[in-house]
Motif scaffolding. Structure first.
Motif, mmCIF file in Angstrom:
data_model
loop_
_atom_site.group_PDB
_atom_site.id
_atom_site.type_symbol
_atom_site.label_atom_id
_atom_site.label_comp_id
_atom_site.label_asym_id
_atom_site.label_seq_id
_atom_site.Cartn_x
_atom_site.Cartn_y
_atom_site.Cartn_z
ATOM 1 N N CYS A 140 -15.172 83.167 40.039
ATOM 2 C CA CYS A 140 -14.562 83.052 38.665
ATOM 3 C C CYS A 140 -13.912 81.519 38.430
ATOM 4 C CB CYS A 140 -13.221 84.162 38.544
ATOM 5 S SG CYS A 140 -14.004 85.763 38.954
ATOM 6 N N GLU A 141 -13.215 81.558 37.465
ATOM 7 C CA GLU A 141 -12.818 80.025 37.184
ATOM 8 C C GLU A 141 -11.230 80.071 36.760
ATOM 9 O OE1 GLU A 141 -13.896 75.959 35.090
ATOM 10 O OE2 GLU A 141 -14.990 77.934 34.457
ATOM 11 N N VAL A 142 -10.839 78.988 37.178
ATOM 12 C CA VAL A 142 -9.432 78.767 36.613
ATOM 13 C C VAL A 142 -9.549 77.204 35.901
ATOM 14 C CG1 VAL A 142 -6.974 78.076 36.786
ATOM 15 C CG2 VAL A 142 -7.812 79.988 38.097
ATOM 16 N N PHE A 143 -9.243 77.323 34.679
ATOM 17 C CA PHE A 143 -9.096 75.814 33.751
ATOM 18 C C PHE A 143 -8.146 75.814 32.975
ATOM 19 C CE2 PHE A 143 -11.767 78.590 31.218
ATOM 20 C CZ PHE A 143 -11.266 78.531 30.066
ATOM 21 N N TRP A 144 -7.851 74.434 32.758
ATOM 22 C CA TRP A 144 -6.472 74.176 31.914
ATOM 23 C C TRP A 144 -6.886 73.652 30.784
ATOM 24 C CZ3 TRP A 144 -3.021 71.386 35.981
ATOM 25 C CH2 TRP A 144 -2.686 72.342 37.336
ATOM 26 N N LEU A 145 -6.143 73.866 29.689
ATOM 27 C CA LEU A 145 -6.459 73.450 28.230
ATOM 28 C C LEU A 145 -5.368 72.837 27.845
ATOM 29 C CD1 LEU A 145 -8.316 73.738 25.762
ATOM 30 C CD2 LEU A 145 -7.211 75.585 25.054
ATOM 31 N N GLN A 146 -5.356 71.684 27.284
ATOM 32 C CA GLN A 146 -4.454 70.535 26.806
ATOM 33 C C GLN A 146 -4.416 70.644 25.273
ATOM 34 O OE1 GLN A 146 -3.126 66.106 27.526
ATOM 35 N NE2 GLN A 146 -5.228 66.652 27.566
ATOM 36 N N ILE A 147 -3.220 70.878 24.542
ATOM 37 C CA ILE A 147 -2.968 70.643 23.236
ATOM 38 C C ILE A 147 -1.767 69.964 22.863
ATOM 39 C CG2 ILE A 147 -4.299 73.071 23.039
ATOM 40 C CD1 ILE A 147 -1.477 74.076 22.077
ATOM 41 N N GLU A 148 -1.976 69.884 21.551
ATOM 42 C CA GLU A 148 -0.583 69.383 20.924
ATOM 43 C C GLU A 148 -0.361 70.413 19.624
ATOM 44 O OE1 GLU A 148 -1.087 65.286 19.494
ATOM 45 O OE2 GLU A 148 -0.561 64.357 21.495
ATOM 46 N N PHE A 149 0.907 70.526 19.475
ATOM 47 C CA PHE A 149 1.374 71.593 18.510
ATOM 48 C C PHE A 149 2.377 70.883 17.604
ATOM 49 C CE2 PHE A 149 4.542 75.238 17.790
ATOM 50 C CZ PHE A 149 3.847 75.843 16.515
ATOM 51 N N THR A 150 1.922 70.870 16.068
ATOM 52 C CA THR A 150 3.060 70.246 15.080
ATOM 53 C C THR A 150 3.327 71.171 14.009
ATOM 54 O OG1 THR A 150 1.880 68.055 15.678
ATOM 55 C CG2 THR A 150 3.370 68.030 13.769
ATOM 56 N N PRO A 151 4.240 72.007 14.191
ATOM 57 C CA PRO A 151 4.776 72.774 12.991
ATOM 58 C C PRO A 151 5.505 71.754 11.710
ATOM 59 C CG PRO A 151 6.332 73.021 14.766
ATOM 60 C CD PRO A 151 5.442 72.002 15.205
ATOM 61 N N THR A 152 5.514 72.542 10.980
ATOM 62 C CA THR A 152 6.255 71.979 9.642
ATOM 63 C C THR A 152 7.804 72.000 9.643
ATOM 64 O OG1 THR A 152 6.147 74.060 8.230
ATOM 65 C CG2 THR A 152 4.390 72.721 8.081
ATOM 66 N N GLY A 153 8.068 73.006 10.652
ATOM 67 C CA GLY A 153 9.770 73.469 10.838
ATOM 68 C C GLY A 153 10.324 74.202 9.565
#
Length: 236
Positions: free
Chosen positions: A128-141
Motif C-alpha cells: 500500500c502507499e502513504v502520500f501527502w497532498l498540499q493545498i491552499e484554502f481561501t474562503p470568502t469569510g
C-alpha cells in the motif's frame, strides 16, 4: 564469461606443450617407432583438441540456461523497482477551483508520493502507499464552519478512501502544517498538508475529488447543493 573460460583453457594447453618441450620429452624415440605409435594412438595435440571441442560443446549447451536465469533476475529486479518510486518524491499538480455556492477557493499544489509512516508501516510493507497532498484554502469569510479532511477523497481500487487526519503528527514532525479544521472565518490558510494511507495496492496515479456535501443554511429555509471537483494525483 564464455570467452574468459575459453581463453583460460587455451592458455593452459599452451603451457602444457611448452613444459613438455622444456623437459626434453619430445623427439626421444626413433622416428620409425614414433610414426608407428602415432598411427595407433592419437597425438597429445589431437587429444587436447578433442577435449577442448567436448568442453566447448558442454559450455554451449550450458549457456542458454545461464542466459535464462539472468533474464529472470533482471525481470524480477525491474518488477521490484517499479512497485514504488523514490521516497517522498514530489509532483506538482497546480489545480485551482472555486465552490460556486460558498465562494471558497482551493489550490491543489502538489503531492509527495511514497512517504514513510510508522503508523502505516505494515500497510506499506504489504504494497500500500502513504502520500501527502498540499493545498491552499481561501474562503470568502462570509460563511461559518470549517474545512475537514473528510471532504477530500481518492478512488482506492473502487473504494472511497478519505484523507487520514490520524497522520497529522507525522506531517508536523517534518516541519509542515497539517490540515486541522481551519475555520472559514479565519480567512486564507496554507500551504497545508493532508495524508492518505491506501488499503489497496499502490497505484501509479489516483483519481481524487473534493466533495462538500449538501448543506443546510441555518436561519434560512434552503439547502446548498453538493459541490464536487475531480482531479488527479499524478505519478512522481
Amino acid at each position: 564469461m564464455t570467452s574468459t573460460l575459453l581463453t583460460r583453457r587455451a592458455a593452459l594447453g599452451g603451457l602444457g606443450l611448452f613444459a613438455l618441450a622444456g623437459c626434453g620429452l619430445i623427439d626421444q624415440e626413433p622416428p620409425a617407432e614414433r610414426d608407428r605409435k602415432d598411427e595407433e594412438d592419437p597425438s597429445d595435440d589431437e587429444r587436447d583438441q578433442d577435449q577442448e571441442s567436448d568442453g566447448d560443446q558442454e559450455e554451449q549447451s550450458e549457456e542458454p540456461e545461464e542466459e535464462v536465469e539472468s533474464e529472470e533476475v533482471d525481470q524480477d529486479e525491474e518488477s521490484e523497482g517499479s512497485a514504488a518510486g523514490a521516497e517522498g518524491a514530489e509532483a506538482q499538480i497546480g489545480v485551482t477551483f472555486t465552490d460556486p455556492e460558498l465562494g471558497d477557493e482551493f489550490r491543489i499544489i502538489s503531492v509527495k508520493r511514497d512517504m514513510p509512516s510508522e503508523s502505516a508501516a505494515d500497510r506499506i510493507a504489504d504494497g500500500c502507499e502513504v502520500f501527502w497532498l498540499q493545498i491552499e484554502f481561501t474562503p470568502t469569510g462570509e460563511w461559518g464552519g470549517a474545512l475537514s479532511t473528510n471532504e477530500f477523497v481518492i478512488d482506492d481500487h473502487g473504494e472511497v478512501q478519505r484523507a487520514n487526519s490520524g497522520l497529522s503528527d507525522e506531517i508536523s514532525a517534518e516541519g509542515l502544517t497539517p490540515l486541522e479544521l481551519p475555520a472559514r472565518s479565519d480567512g486564507a490558510t496554507g500551504p497545508i498538508w493532508m495524508a492518505f494511507a491506501t488499503w489497496g495496492q499502490r497505484q501509479e496515479s489516483y483519481s481524487a475529488a473534493y466533495i462538500r456535501p449538501a448543506t443546510e443554511v441555518i436561519g434560512e429555509d434552503r439547502t446548498l447543493p453538493e459541490f464536487r471537483y475531480d482531479f488527479d494525483i499524478p505519478a512522481a
